[in-house]
Write an enzyme that holds these catalytic residues in place. Structure first.
Site, PDB file in Angstrom:
ATOM      1  N   HIS A 308      -4.793  -2.485   1.115  1.00 47.36           N
ATOM      2  CA  HIS A 308      -5.640  -2.133   0.209  1.00 47.36           C
ATOM      3  C   HIS A 308      -6.477  -0.805   0.466  1.00 47.36           C
ATOM      4  O   HIS A 308      -6.865  -1.077   1.497  1.00 47.36           O
ATOM      5  CB  HIS A 308      -6.409  -3.307  -0.562  1.00 47.36           C
ATOM      6  CG  HIS A 308      -6.975  -2.918  -1.896  1.00 47.36           C
ATOM      7  ND1 HIS A 308      -8.116  -2.158  -2.089  1.00 47.36           N
ATOM      8  CD2 HIS A 308      -6.403  -3.351  -3.156  1.00 47.36           C
ATOM      9  CE1 HIS A 308      -8.382  -1.998  -3.275  1.00 47.36           C
ATOM     10  NE2 HIS A 308      -7.448  -2.692  -3.838  1.00 47.36           N
ATOM     11  N   ASP A 365      -1.590  -8.321  -6.000  1.00 45.05           N
ATOM     12  CA  ASP A 365      -0.006  -8.262  -6.627  1.00 45.05           C
ATOM     13  C   ASP A 365       0.741  -9.228  -5.891  1.00 45.05           C
ATOM     14  O   ASP A 365       2.035  -9.574  -6.321  1.00 45.05           O
ATOM     15  CB  ASP A 365       0.560  -6.979  -6.618  1.00 45.05           C
ATOM     16  CG  ASP A 365      -0.285  -6.187  -7.570  1.00 45.05           C
ATOM     17  OD1 ASP A 365      -0.436  -6.503  -8.611  1.00 45.05           O
ATOM     18  OD2 ASP A 365      -0.636  -4.923  -7.188  1.00 45.05           O
TER      19      ASP A 365
HETATM   20  N1  ACO Z   1       3.331  -2.318   4.524  1.00 44.83           N
HETATM   21  C1  ACO Z   1       3.414  -1.628   5.746  1.00 44.83           C
HETATM   22  N2  ACO Z   1       2.489  -0.604   6.269  1.00 44.83           N
HETATM   23  C2  ACO Z   1       1.366  -0.572   5.648  1.00 44.83           C
HETATM   24  C3  ACO Z   1       1.312  -1.091   4.175  1.00 44.83           C
HETATM   25  C4  ACO Z   1       2.252  -1.938   3.831  1.00 44.83           C
HETATM   26  N3  ACO Z   1       2.243  -2.708   2.701  1.00 44.83           N
HETATM   27  N4  ACO Z   1       0.048  -0.434   3.527  1.00 44.83           N
HETATM   28  C5  ACO Z   1      -0.312   0.313   4.583  1.00 44.83           C
HETATM   29  N5  ACO Z   1       0.254   0.420   5.704  1.00 44.83           N
HETATM   30  C6  ACO Z   1       0.121   1.094   6.825  1.00 44.83           C
HETATM   31  C7  ACO Z   1       0.391   2.604   6.583  1.00 44.83           C
HETATM   32  O1  ACO Z   1       1.527   3.142   6.811  1.00 44.83           O
HETATM   33  C8  ACO Z   1      -0.664   3.164   7.497  1.00 44.83           C
HETATM   34  O2  ACO Z   1      -0.170   3.212   8.844  1.00 44.83           O
HETATM   35  P1  ACO Z   1      -0.644   4.302  10.276  1.00 44.83           P
HETATM   36  O3  ACO Z   1      -1.974   4.336  10.306  1.00 44.83           O
HETATM   37  O4  ACO Z   1       0.263   3.847  11.250  1.00 44.83           O
HETATM   38  O5  ACO Z   1      -0.022   5.544   9.457  1.00 44.83           O
HETATM   39  C9  ACO Z   1      -1.859   2.215   7.344  1.00 44.83           C
HETATM   40  O6  ACO Z   1      -1.360   1.141   7.131  1.00 44.83           O
HETATM   41  C10 ACO Z   1      -2.883   2.602   6.360  1.00 44.83           C
HETATM   42  O7  ACO Z   1      -2.109   2.953   5.055  1.00 44.83           O
HETATM   43  P2  ACO Z   1      -2.265   4.103   4.131  1.00 44.83           P
HETATM   44  O8  ACO Z   1      -1.227   4.024   3.329  1.00 44.83           O
HETATM   45  O9  ACO Z   1      -3.055   4.950   4.571  1.00 44.83           O
HETATM   46  O10 ACO Z   1      -3.629   3.242   3.339  1.00 44.83           O
HETATM   47  P3  ACO Z   1      -4.057   3.539   1.801  1.00 44.83           P
HETATM   48  O11 ACO Z   1      -5.258   3.168   1.485  1.00 44.83           O
HETATM   49  O12 ACO Z   1      -3.800   5.012   1.341  1.00 44.83           O
HETATM   50  O13 ACO Z   1      -2.922   2.828   0.742  1.00 44.83           O
HETATM   51  C11 ACO Z   1      -2.031   1.023  -0.429  1.00 44.83           C
HETATM   52  C12 ACO Z   1      -3.310   1.578   0.221  1.00 44.83           C
HETATM   53  C13 ACO Z   1      -1.360   2.237  -1.305  1.00 44.83           C
HETATM   54  C14 ACO Z   1      -2.310  -0.193  -1.274  1.00 44.83           C
HETATM   55  C15 ACO Z   1      -0.971   0.760   0.553  1.00 44.83           C
HETATM   56  O14 ACO Z   1      -1.552  -0.413   1.443  1.00 44.83           O
HETATM   57  C16 ACO Z   1       0.388   0.229   0.219  1.00 44.83           C
HETATM   58  O15 ACO Z   1       1.302   0.962  -0.235  1.00 44.83           O
HETATM   59  N6  ACO Z   1       0.454  -1.135  -0.139  1.00 44.83           N
HETATM   60  C17 ACO Z   1       1.995  -1.744  -0.842  1.00 44.83           C
HETATM   61  C18 ACO Z   1       1.615  -1.324  -2.260  1.00 44.83           C
HETATM   62  C19 ACO Z   1       0.830  -2.482  -3.006  1.00 44.83           C
HETATM   63  O16 ACO Z   1       0.895  -3.702  -2.578  1.00 44.83           O
HETATM   64  N7  ACO Z   1      -0.008  -1.869  -4.024  1.00 44.83           N
HETATM   65  C20 ACO Z   1      -1.009  -2.523  -4.636  1.00 44.83           C
HETATM   66  C21 ACO Z   1      -2.291  -2.498  -4.132  1.00 44.83           C
HETATM   67  S1  ACO Z   1      -3.675  -3.273  -5.101  1.00 44.83           S
HETATM   68  C22 ACO Z   1      -3.722  -2.518  -6.795  1.00 44.83           C
HETATM   69  O17 ACO Z   1      -3.479  -1.270  -6.939  1.00 44.83           O
HETATM   70  C23 ACO Z   1      -3.580  -3.556  -7.833  1.00 44.83           C
END
Ligand code: ACO
Length: 431
Positions: A308, A365
């Site tokens: 998140h 979720d």
């Molecule tokens: N699985 C694996 N790795 C992940 C995940 C994941 N679900 N989420 C984040 N990471 C990693 C990224 O690859 C990144 O790694 P790095 O630092 O080595 O590059 C690091 O964690 C930071 O992630 P970001 O994508 O930069 O975080 P951001 O805040 O931009 O994204 C998000 C947040 C979109 C929710 C992300 O965690 C994600 O894609 N999660 C899966 C989708 C999801 O569950 N979305 C629902 C969110 S809640 C809502 O909107 C209601």
């Protein structure tokens, strides 16, 4: 004297006021004079460091796992409130008294039908249409059926009416869309049923099989809607505010918000989680394999329902939903192997260095789909359930935005990275 931060650019200097929150001591540097004073803009892709507005609706502390609507902890609302009462709280800023709540609920009944002609829309869509597409189109189309509410500058009373109309009609639209998609006659809203039972009845009753309401299902649905009701400046709410900042009407603004919510990184994640769990289960349920895939930077696979932008400790909504899923399945006597798989995935991720280092936890979720499955909601309707829940939050933010005299049209800048100036070449001279 108010606090400021000095920004120096060569021989230029700018005093930027500090804006402080009323809770949690969050501070922002107000850079609204930056470009006009220095010629510089800031660069913040994804807005990870940018505050777009001041808001008095929802307080969130991602490090401590705190979420409050109008100051009231989410845990208390989930346990003691109803979705209708929570909607009132979000939109009007306070809990209603008995009379206010009765009037509010009564108004829901009055606005629960949709214009009969709108039913024709559902016939025009192919049966493969994702319900988020038809929901977004239908909400925008409401502006054609209820033009009296399409105003640049609505009065307070007009805002109140359109808010109730939107909250009430959205559940009818969603239930009608579902009935049409399965080829069954629509079921009209009933005056004697409250918000959630009315929705479940429209979804699952048929002329041959009247739906039997189950208290536990109604309760679980109520909790889910409350937990989804607002989450401050998330992607879809920011979209609603951005579209609304051009003075687009509430129908148009919310229709755009629904589209933003649809994406799998946002509200579409509840559907994506179940699809992911089904895929893992089909592949033998090898948790380690998929944890490794999620960590592999050369693999597109992400652990859906994890991570998140704001929560870096735990998502309080996920905690409540996990317990709610356990309770509901126990009470209904359902043994869903996907719940067991989800728990194994969570346990493996939470002790893995990759997830610990990046502070990745289950979000709202991760377990919500397990509850929807148990209640009979079909998979592609999961994001639609999120949209029904988020409706009061979107309305509250749109209302706050248009009633704030300091609101400006949202219009970010860019740093251009394209071609430098060169002349147009007539087609016959192009290579
Ligand atoms: N699985 C694996 N790795 C992940 C995940 C994941 N679900 N989420 C984040 N990471 C990693 C990224 O690859 C990144 O790694 P790095 O630092 O080595 O590059 C690091 O964690 C930071 O992630 P970001 O994508 O930069 O975080 P951001 O805040 O931009 O994204 C998000 C947040 C979109 C929710 C992300 O965690 C994600 O894609 N999660 C899966 C989708 C999801 O569950 N979305 C629902 C969110 S809640 C809502 O909107 C209601």
């Amino acid at each position: 004297m108010s606090e400021t931060v000095k920004i120096n650019f060569g021989d230029k200097e700018l005093d930027c006021p500090i804006v402080t929150s009323t809770e949690g001591g969050e501070k922002a540097i107000d850079i609204s004079k930056l470009r006009s004073s220095t010629g510089y803009i800031t660069m913040d892709p994804g807005f990870s460091n940018t505050g777009s507005c001041k808001s008095a609706i929802t307080y969130l502390d991602g490090d401590k796992g705190i979420l409050r609507y109008r100051g009231i902890p989410i845990e208390q609302l989930a346990q003691q409130s109803t979705f209708v009462e929570t909607s009132y709280l979000l939109i009007y800023g306070k809990l209603p008294n008995q009379k206010e709540l009765e009037d509010f609920s009564e108004a829901f009944n009055e606005h629960s039908m949709i214009h009969e002609d709108m039913k024709n829309f559902f016939d025009s869509y192919p049966s493969s249409t994702h319900p988020m597409a038809s929901l977004s189109a239908m909400i925008c189309s409401m502006s054609a059926y209820y033009p009296e509410f399409v105003k640049d500058d609505p009065t307070k009373e007009e805002i109140d009416r359109i808010a109730i109309q939107m909250l009430s009609k959205v559940r009818t639209i969603c239930a009608f869309a579902y009935k049409k998609s399965i080829g069954e006659p629509v079921v009209y809203p009933r005056y004697d049923l409250k918000y959630v039972p009315n929705f479940l009845n429209m979804m699952f009753s048929s002329p041959t099989h009247p739906y039997k309401l189950v208290d536990e299902v109604v309760h679980a649905m109520q909790v889910l809607l409350i937990l989804h009701a607002d989450h401050e400046q998330n992607c879809s709410t920011s979209t609603v505010r951005m579209v609304g900042s051009s003075r687009a009407n509430l129908y148009a603004s919310i229709s755009a918000g629904i589209c933003a919510l649809w994406g799998p990184l946002h509200g579409g994640a509840n559907q994506a989680v179940i699809e992911m769990l089904q895929e893992i289960q089909k592949d033998g349920g090898n948790v380690e394999k998929y944890i490794a895939k999620a960590k592999d930077k050369n693999d597109n696979f992400r652990l859906m329902g994890f991570g998140h932008r704001v929560y870096k400790n735990f998502d309080p909504r996920a905690k409540i939903i996990k317990k709610c899923a356990d309770d509901l399945l126990n009470k209904l006597g359902i043994n869903d192997p996907l719940l067991d798989l989800a728990k194994r995935m969570e346990a493996a991720a939470l002790k893995d260095e990759y997830f610990v280092e990046r502070k990745l936890y289950p979000n709202v979720d991760f377990y919500s789909g397990i509850i929807y499955r148990a209640t009979g909601i079909p998979l592609n309707m999961f994001p639609v359930m999120f949209a029904i829940g988020r409706m009061p939050g979107w309305i509250a933010h749109w209302k706050e935005m248009i009633q704030d005299p300091t609101t400006k049209i949202a219009r970010p800048f860019q740093i251009y990275t394209g071609e430098n100036k060169h002349d147009y070449v007539p087609i016959e001279k192009r290579s």
